[in-house]
Each structure stands twice: as C-alpha cells, then as structure tokens.
Design a protein around this motif. Structure first.
Motif, PDB file in Angstrom:
ATOM      1  N   ARG A  67       0.824  -1.208   0.000  1.00  0.00           N
ATOM      2  CA  ARG A  67       0.000   0.000   0.000  1.00  0.00           C
ATOM      3  C   ARG A  67       0.858   1.258   0.000  1.00  0.00           C
ATOM      4  O   ARG A  67       1.919   1.305   0.600  1.00  0.00           O
ATOM      5  CB  ARG A  67      -0.895  -0.018   1.237  1.00  0.00           C
ATOM      6  CG  ARG A  67      -1.858   1.146   1.363  1.00  0.00           C
ATOM      7  CD  ARG A  67      -2.711   0.976   2.610  1.00  0.00           C
ATOM      8  NE  ARG A  67      -3.628   2.069   2.801  1.00  0.00           N
ATOM      9  CZ  ARG A  67      -4.457   2.190   3.833  1.00  0.00           C
ATOM     10  NH1 ARG A  67      -4.469   1.243   4.756  1.00  0.00           N
ATOM     11  NH2 ARG A  67      -5.263   3.227   3.944  1.00  0.00           N
ATOM     12  N   GLY A  68       0.400   2.282  -0.713  1.00  0.00           N
ATOM     13  CA  GLY A  68       1.045   3.591  -0.662  1.00  0.00           C
ATOM     14  C   GLY A  68       2.181   3.795  -1.635  1.00  0.00           C
ATOM     15  O   GLY A  68       2.974   4.734  -1.475  1.00  0.00           O
ATOM     16  N   LEU A  86      -9.811  -4.004  -0.987  1.00  0.00           N
ATOM     17  CA  LEU A  86     -10.202  -2.628  -1.279  1.00  0.00           C
ATOM     18  C   LEU A  86      -9.551  -1.661  -0.297  1.00  0.00           C
ATOM     19  O   LEU A  86      -9.091  -0.579  -0.694  1.00  0.00           O
ATOM     20  CB  LEU A  86     -11.724  -2.493  -1.224  1.00  0.00           C
ATOM     21  CG  LEU A  86     -12.512  -3.139  -2.360  1.00  0.00           C
ATOM     22  CD1 LEU A  86     -14.004  -3.033  -2.100  1.00  0.00           C
ATOM     23  CD2 LEU A  86     -12.178  -2.495  -3.697  1.00  0.00           C
ATOM     24  N   GLU A  87      -9.498  -2.032   0.974  1.00  0.00           N
ATOM     25  CA  GLU A  87      -8.843  -1.179   1.961  1.00  0.00           C
ATOM     26  C   GLU A  87      -7.361  -1.013   1.643  1.00  0.00           C
ATOM     27  O   GLU A  87      -6.769   0.037   1.913  1.00  0.00           O
ATOM     28  CB  GLU A  87      -9.021  -1.776   3.362  1.00  0.00           C
ATOM     29  CG  GLU A  87     -10.455  -1.724   3.868  1.00  0.00           C
ATOM     30  CD  GLU A  87     -10.630  -2.444   5.188  1.00  0.00           C
ATOM     31  OE1 GLU A  87      -9.692  -3.186   5.580  1.00  0.00           O
ATOM     32  OE2 GLU A  87     -11.693  -2.298   5.823  1.00  0.00           O
ATOM     33  N   ASN A  88      -6.771  -2.034   1.055  1.00  0.00           N
ATOM     34  CA  ASN A  88      -5.366  -1.954   0.675  1.00  0.00           C
ATOM     35  C   ASN A  88      -5.149  -0.993  -0.497  1.00  0.00           C
ATOM     36  O   ASN A  88      -4.052  -0.469  -0.683  1.00  0.00           O
ATOM     37  CB  ASN A  88      -4.857  -3.348   0.308  1.00  0.00           C
ATOM     38  CG  ASN A  88      -3.369  -3.372   0.050  1.00  0.00           C
ATOM     39  OD1 ASN A  88      -2.583  -3.127   0.957  1.00  0.00           O
ATOM     40  ND2 ASN A  88      -2.985  -3.657  -1.185  1.00  0.00           N
ATOM     41  N   LEU A  89      -6.197  -0.749  -1.291  1.00  0.00           N
ATOM     42  CA  LEU A  89      -6.088   0.149  -2.438  1.00  0.00           C
ATOM     43  C   LEU A  89      -6.354   1.608  -2.091  1.00  0.00           C
ATOM     44  O   LEU A  89      -6.134   2.488  -2.924  1.00  0.00           O
ATOM     45  CB  LEU A  89      -7.085  -0.266  -3.531  1.00  0.00           C
ATOM     46  CG  LEU A  89      -6.789  -1.540  -4.320  1.00  0.00           C
ATOM     47  CD1 LEU A  89      -7.896  -1.790  -5.332  1.00  0.00           C
ATOM     48  CD2 LEU A  89      -5.448  -1.438  -5.036  1.00  0.00           C
ATOM     49  N   VAL A  90      -6.851   1.868  -0.880  1.00  0.00           N
ATOM     50  CA  VAL A  90      -7.216   3.241  -0.514  1.00  0.00           C
ATOM     51  C   VAL A  90      -5.997   4.152  -0.661  1.00  0.00           C
ATOM     52  O   VAL A  90      -4.938   3.885  -0.091  1.00  0.00           O
ATOM     53  CB  VAL A  90      -7.748   3.290   0.928  1.00  0.00           C
ATOM     54  CG1 VAL A  90      -7.959   4.739   1.365  1.00  0.00           C
ATOM     55  CG2 VAL A  90      -9.052   2.520   1.027  1.00  0.00           C
ATOM     56  N   PRO A  91      -6.112   5.233  -1.437  1.00  0.00           N
ATOM     57  CA  PRO A  91      -4.963   6.135  -1.626  1.00  0.00           C
ATOM     58  C   PRO A  91      -4.635   6.889  -0.352  1.00  0.00           C
ATOM     59  O   PRO A  91      -5.452   7.002   0.564  1.00  0.00           O
ATOM     60  CB  PRO A  91      -5.443   7.079  -2.738  1.00  0.00           C
ATOM     61  CG  PRO A  91      -6.933   7.040  -2.658  1.00  0.00           C
ATOM     62  CD  PRO A  91      -7.290   5.661  -2.200  1.00  0.00           C
ATOM     63  N   SER A 143      -6.478  -3.660  -9.242  1.00  0.00           N
ATOM     64  CA  SER A 143      -5.031  -3.594  -9.432  1.00  0.00           C
ATOM     65  C   SER A 143      -4.450  -2.553  -8.497  1.00  0.00           C
ATOM     66  O   SER A 143      -4.943  -1.422  -8.418  1.00  0.00           O
ATOM     67  CB  SER A 143      -4.688  -3.232 -10.893  1.00  0.00           C
ATOM     68  OG  SER A 143      -5.175  -4.216 -11.780  1.00  0.00           O
ATOM     69  N   GLY A 144      -3.395  -2.934  -7.787  1.00  0.00           N
ATOM     70  CA  GLY A 144      -2.718  -2.020  -6.875  1.00  0.00           C
ATOM     71  C   GLY A 144      -1.224  -2.235  -6.927  1.00  0.00           C
ATOM     72  O   GLY A 144      -0.715  -3.084  -7.675  1.00  0.00           O
ATOM     73  N   GLY A 145      -0.490  -1.488  -6.116  1.00  0.00           N
ATOM     74  CA  GLY A 145       0.960  -1.602  -6.133  1.00  0.00           C
ATOM     75  C   GLY A 145       1.504  -1.238  -7.502  1.00  0.00           C
ATOM     76  O   GLY A 145       1.219  -0.165  -8.041  1.00  0.00           O
TER      77      GLY A 145
END
Length: 673
Positions: free
Chosen positions: A427-428, A655-660, A508-510
C-alpha cells in the motif's frame, strides 16, 4: 492535342519501364532483384483512338512476364525471420523454453498440439479469385511476384502467433517482464496424483484453503476438485462419476476428445455446432462467417491476428503439457442446486524440486472441461488461491490455465472465476519520495522486493453455447496480487435464442499489470448478451480492458449491451478501456460505453455530512462500486459479511489496501457527476 499526346506518351513509358536495381541486397543477403523491363510498344499515332484488336493481342502476349527471365523469384523462406527484432527473438526463445521436449497426459492430443505449434505457417500469396467465383472479394492483399513473402508478426517461428510487445492484443501488457523471467521448470511429479503423507498435513492444507477461500464442505457442494501446484489431491477432493479428475485421454468420449482438441481465436475452423442460415443451410466454417467481404479470413493472416485475443498458442501449449484434466459432465436434465468447486492452489515454490536451480520459475498448466447436456443446470466455481503465507523458497510462477465449456440446448451454466493468488500488493506506492518521512521505508522498495511481482497469471476461458436456448452467466474476478494478470474470455452464441451474461472485475494495486479481454461472438439469429465490466486501479498499477462484440451477418435480431466503468484512485495509476462493436448484420440493437473517473467528491461530502469519517465514507463508496459484480458470484462462496472466510470479507480487505494516501483520496483530477 499534340501536347496531350506527348504527355500521355511520357506517362505510358514511365509506367511500363522497369529496370533492374543493381546492388540491392535484401534482408537475407539476396542478390539484385530484377524488375520487368518494358516490352510495350506505344503507337503515338493511335493515342486517343485506342489500339486495334490485333495490336491488343500482341501487347497482351508481349506483356506476360516470364519468371526467371523478366524477374528473379525470391527465396521466401530466407525472409521468414528477417523482420524480427531482438525483443521478438527473446519472445520466441522464451516460448520455446516453455514448450520444451516432454508432453503431458493427453497422448495423441498433446502430440497434435505440439505439431501445430512447431510447424511453421506456409508462406503463400493472397491471389484474387475470378470475379464469377461465389467467394470473390476485392479485399485481397496480392503481392507482386518478385516481392518476398513474410509471415504475420508472431508467426516467424511457430505455427500459432506468440506474444509480441507491439502486437495489438498484447499492447498494454508487460510482455518484456514476462519473457524476461525464466519459467522453464515444471512442478515435480506432474501427471501423477499428489498423495499427502499424513492426516496432519491434510488438516493443515484444508485449514489453509478454508482461510484463503478455496474450500467448501462436502454438504455445501456437489463436488470439490482440488489441485495443488497442478497435481490432483484425492484426499482433499470430493468426486463423483460426473465430476472427476483424469490423468490420461482414455476416460474421455470421442465428443469430449474433439472438444479438448479445439483451439480459440478461430484456429479450429469448424464451428462447435452448425449455425442455421436459411431454411436448409448451415454455417460450419469460422473463417467464412459473413463472407466473402466481411469475414476475418484465415486465422494466420495479419488482419485476423489483429482482432484475436492472442491466446491460441497458450491453449495449445496447455494441451501439450497439462498433467491433469478436471472433467465436469452435467447429465441431461440434471438440476444441481449446489456448486461444483474447482480449486487450483499454489505453494510459494510452485512445486519445484529441491535441486532446481535457484531463481528459475515454474509453469503449471491447469486444464478443465465442462459439458452441460440438454436441459441441465449447474453452478461452476473456479478458485485460484495461495496455499501458504510464508516466503521461504519462493519462486516465480507462471499459471497457464485453459477452461473449455460446451453448453447444449436448454442448459443453464453459472460460472464464477475467482483469481486471488499472489498475496497483497504494498500500500502507498503512489507516494512521492519527498513525501516519505525520514526513517520510514519507501513503499516502492517494498513492492519491488515482493516475490509475487514476478508471477504471471494467464487464463483462457472458451465458452460455446451450442444448443437452442442455452444460457451462460459468467463472472470473472481478478483480485489477487500477482505481478501480471491476464484473463481472456470468449463466448460464442451458435444457436437461436441463446444468451450470455458476462460480469468482470479487475482490482489492481501496487505496481501490478492487469489485463481483461472479452469476446462475445453473436453468430446465430435472435441471440442476446449483457456485459458489465468494473475496474478499480490504485497505486502505480496499470490495467487494460478490451471488450469485443462481433455480430455476424447471420445474427439478425441480436440484442447486445456492454458497459465498462473504471475508477482511478491515484494520479500514478493508468487504465486503457476499449469497448468495441463489430456489426455486420443490419437488424440489431447494440450499445456500448465506457467511463473513467475518480471517487465522487460530492458523494464523499454527502456521506461525511451524515457523520461518516473520510476513511469509512471512501471505503463505502469503493465497496458499493464492486458489489454489483461480487453479488453475481455463487452465494456458497460469498458467506456473510461478518464471516472471516467469506469472499466478500477478502474483497473488502483488498479494497482497503487500495485506498490512496493523503488528500489525493478526495481531490481527484477526474470527478464523477
């Protein structure tokens, strides 16, 4: 008049005076290529009046070019690989390593697939047919006889097109990263069942599958087929005569063998079922649909390859190398209220042997075949999960899955594909370096060190609704953490009154690279389809969606709807959304559209004015966005919201992991109305 005659003479002489170009060297070191020199006699006295009949016959005889005399015949084979770049050569070498020498468990089918892959395509010219031929078309690409012939891009070495970085169907995927990773190893014991040594190990694996979402108890499912690193596990599975694992081609009927031999993207030209066209006529050839002017033609042509999904080579690779087949056969008239669960679980090592060279990746080829007989009903769930959470012995993993479904008259199949492997992105990563506090670790460094970033997940789902009034409802969800994820779904509606509903979700994240491709092919009359695609992209991830709907000339009275919606959660994320319609018929109702936005500032303000804090309001909007697709998953997999093992709970965590991070979460560049 004299001036006009002189001008015409110059044009005629210029157009017919061909000379040899000395010193020209082709790509393969060819000597000079001879161009035909002029042997056309021009009678200036008859310009404007036209030549007489005798002069026309003489000129026609003299204008015929003689191979080897008027021009040199090129050695076409020497030009076959001349257009490959260094990257293209790497792609071919990488695919050759995947193919290797050994075959899987499908016997003659595996050998046939290998032959198809290793036999180069024939280099032939596209010659126009006579105008009185019923298949005549002006859309031909005829090369001059002294021009070298080249294969389409991707077909230089193999008989099926392999990935190319600049190819239309691979344009937005990380081809360089994929082919730059060595996946040449196979799981140890491929082709045999996995027998767990103790009850303690069985219980451990079962608990892990329950926690990660790859489990249904015996009373909650019709059958449960569990594969670990591509090997069938009898101790963790529940099988019947209709739902079972096969380690050879002996247990299949001739019809099932015919299904297993088929390839997507039109490389199996014969349609899975004849399509009515008129009172006593039927369409049977894929390449001639809507022909001769609007057909896609030969699948190896560049025109056809540009509209394909690019999955045929991997489907053939799966046929040649798979070590087991999950066979789901729903008998005629059987109505199943409980789902059939197919689990593909992977350890960090991917099943590689202990003496495998460090750094080498592992490839598995999961294969499944579903046949739904007339008037049957079935819910089929595919779950791809991680088996362990440790990072010890982690290796790059390549998942090359191939799922085939054949739905007959009046049958109803509900399909849920849940891709949850690859852990969780960091995240982040969208935060800039100057925003990181001194002493804190850079999220981008943590993401770059994540082993799953080297994993590649490819899945091909090929569905044929081949009976009147057949129905397919599919949900494809990519919510895992693998570095590269590509899912391709193709649905062919071959009989009247067939229907398809396609739902898709890509999270998609990271620094992930996600790619979702769909192809809904309306071939028979009075067919219908609905498609809803949702994408949510955060961090520095990129995602792509290409949804193609093709309506053939024979598919009159078609009704089709398609909509793609995307939310970009950070300025560093990207998405390509390409819904497309190809309509040949003239009596249809078709719509398509795409939207891209950030979370709505107005909606966030409304929720916060009702007492919700920023984080909760943001999470609520994000979950509402994906809930429409999530509720299409079989209820047996979702569980209650307060469950620790339900699919909805795991989606909320992702979804919580994708929060900007920071104010960017609500002050977006793209704002929805």
């Amino acid at each position: 008049m004299k001036f006009i005659q002189q001008a015409l003479l110059v044009v005629l002489v210029s157009a017919t005076s061909w000379k040899a170009i000395d010193g020209f060297a082709g790509f393969a070191g060819q000597s000079s290529i001879m161009r035909p020199s002029s042997r056309l006699h021009v009678n200036t006295g008859s310009i404007g009046l036209g030549p007489g009949e005798q002069q026309q016959e003489e000129e026609q005889e003299e204008a015929e070019l003689v191979p080897g005399v008027d021009y040199e015949i090129p050695d076409h084979e020497s030009y076959r690989t001349s257009r490959r770049s260094k990257m293209d050569e790497n792609c071919d070498a990488w695919f050759a390593d995947l193919l290797g020498d050994g075959d899987g468990v499908l016997g003659g089918l595996a050998q046939s697939a290998r032959t198809t892959l290793t036999t180069p395509v024939e280099l032939k010219n596209d010659i126009a047919l006579p105008m009185d031929d019923e298949e005549w078309t002006p859309y031909v690409d005829t090369k001059l006889p002294w021009t070298p012939l080249y294969p389409a891009f991707g077909l230089e070495q193999f008989g099926l097109p392999v990935p190319r970085r600049n190819a239309e169907n691979w344009r937005h995927f990380d081809v360089a990263g994929m082919v730059g990773t060595d996946y040449s190893e196979c799981p140890e014991g491929t082709g045999t069942d996995l027998v767990l040594e103790s009850e303690e190990l069985v219980s451990k694996y079962q608990a892990s599958l329950q926690q990660n979402g790859g489990w249904l108890d015996d009373e909650a499912c019709e059958a449960r087929l569990v594969y670990i690193n591509g090997r069938f596990s009898p101790q963790l599975s529940k099988t019947t005569d209709d739902y079972r694992n096969l380690n050879s081609d002996d247990g299949f009927s001739d019809e099932a063998k015919g299904f297993l031999s088929r390839l997507p993207d039109g490389f199996t030209d014969e349609l899975a079922a004849p399509v009515p066209s008129g009172e006593n006529e039927f369409l049977t050839s894929y390449s001639k649909l809507s022909g001769p002017d609007h057909c896609v033609g030969e699948p190896t042509s560049q025109f056809a390859i540009n509209v394909q999904q690019g999955t045929a080579c991997f489907a053939a690779l799966n046929t040649a190398k798979t070590g087991a087949v999950a066979y789901i056969h729903q008998p005629e008239g059987k109505i199943s209220e409980k789902p059939v669960l197919l689990v593909n679980a992977f350890t960090k090592s991917g099943g590689a042997s202990e003496d495998t060279e460090e750094g080498k990746g592992v490839t598995s080829h999961p294969r499944s075949l579903l046949v739904a007989e007339d008037n049957s009903k079935l819910s089929f769930v595919q779950s791809i999960v991680d088996l362990d959470a440790t990072e010890e012995g982690a290796r790059p993993k390549f998942h090359n899955g191939y799922t085939q479904m054949y739905i007959k008259a009046g049958a109803n199949v509900t399909h849920s594909y849940l891709e949850e492997s690859g852990g969780m992105p960091v995240r982040g990563v969208e935060i800039m370096s100057n925003e990181i506090s001194e002493g804190d670790e850079n999220p981008r460094d943590l993401e770059a060190a994540r082993p799953e970033l080297d994993d590649t997940h490819l899945e091909t789902v090929d569905v044929h609704v081949m009976g009147d009034a057949g129905n397919y409802e599919g949900t494809m969800m990519g919510v895992g953490g693998s570095g590269r994820v590509r899912m391709a779904l193709s649905v062919s509606l071959l009989r009247p009154e067939t229907h398809a509903t396609v739902n898709g979700l890509m999270l998609s994240g990271g620094t992930q690279r996600g790619d979702m491709k769909t192809n809904i092919h309306h071939i028979a009359q009075a067919t219908t389809s609905e498609q809803s695609q949702k994408n949510m992209v955060g961090g520095r991830a990129t995602a792509a969606f290409r949804g193609r709907i093709r309506v053939e000339q024979s598919a009159q009275q078609t009704n089709s709807e398609q909509l793609s919606r995307t939310i970009l959660l950070s300025d560093r994320s990207r998405v390509w959304s390409v819904p497309s319609l190809e309509i040949i018929a003239d009596d249809v109702q078709c719509t398509h559209g795409a939207t891209v936005s950030d979370l709505s500032e107005e909606e966030l303000f409304y929720l916060r004015s009702r007492g919700l804090d920023r984080t909760l309001a943001r999470n609520l909007l994000m979950y509402a966005f994906v809930e429409e697709v999530s509720r299409a998953v079989d209820p047996a997999m979702t569980e209650a919201l307060d469950s620790d093992v339900g699919f909805q709970k795991r989606v909320i965590q992702k979804l919580e992991n994708l929060v900007p991070q920071g104010e960017r979460a609500i002050m977006g560049e793209f704002q929805s109305a």
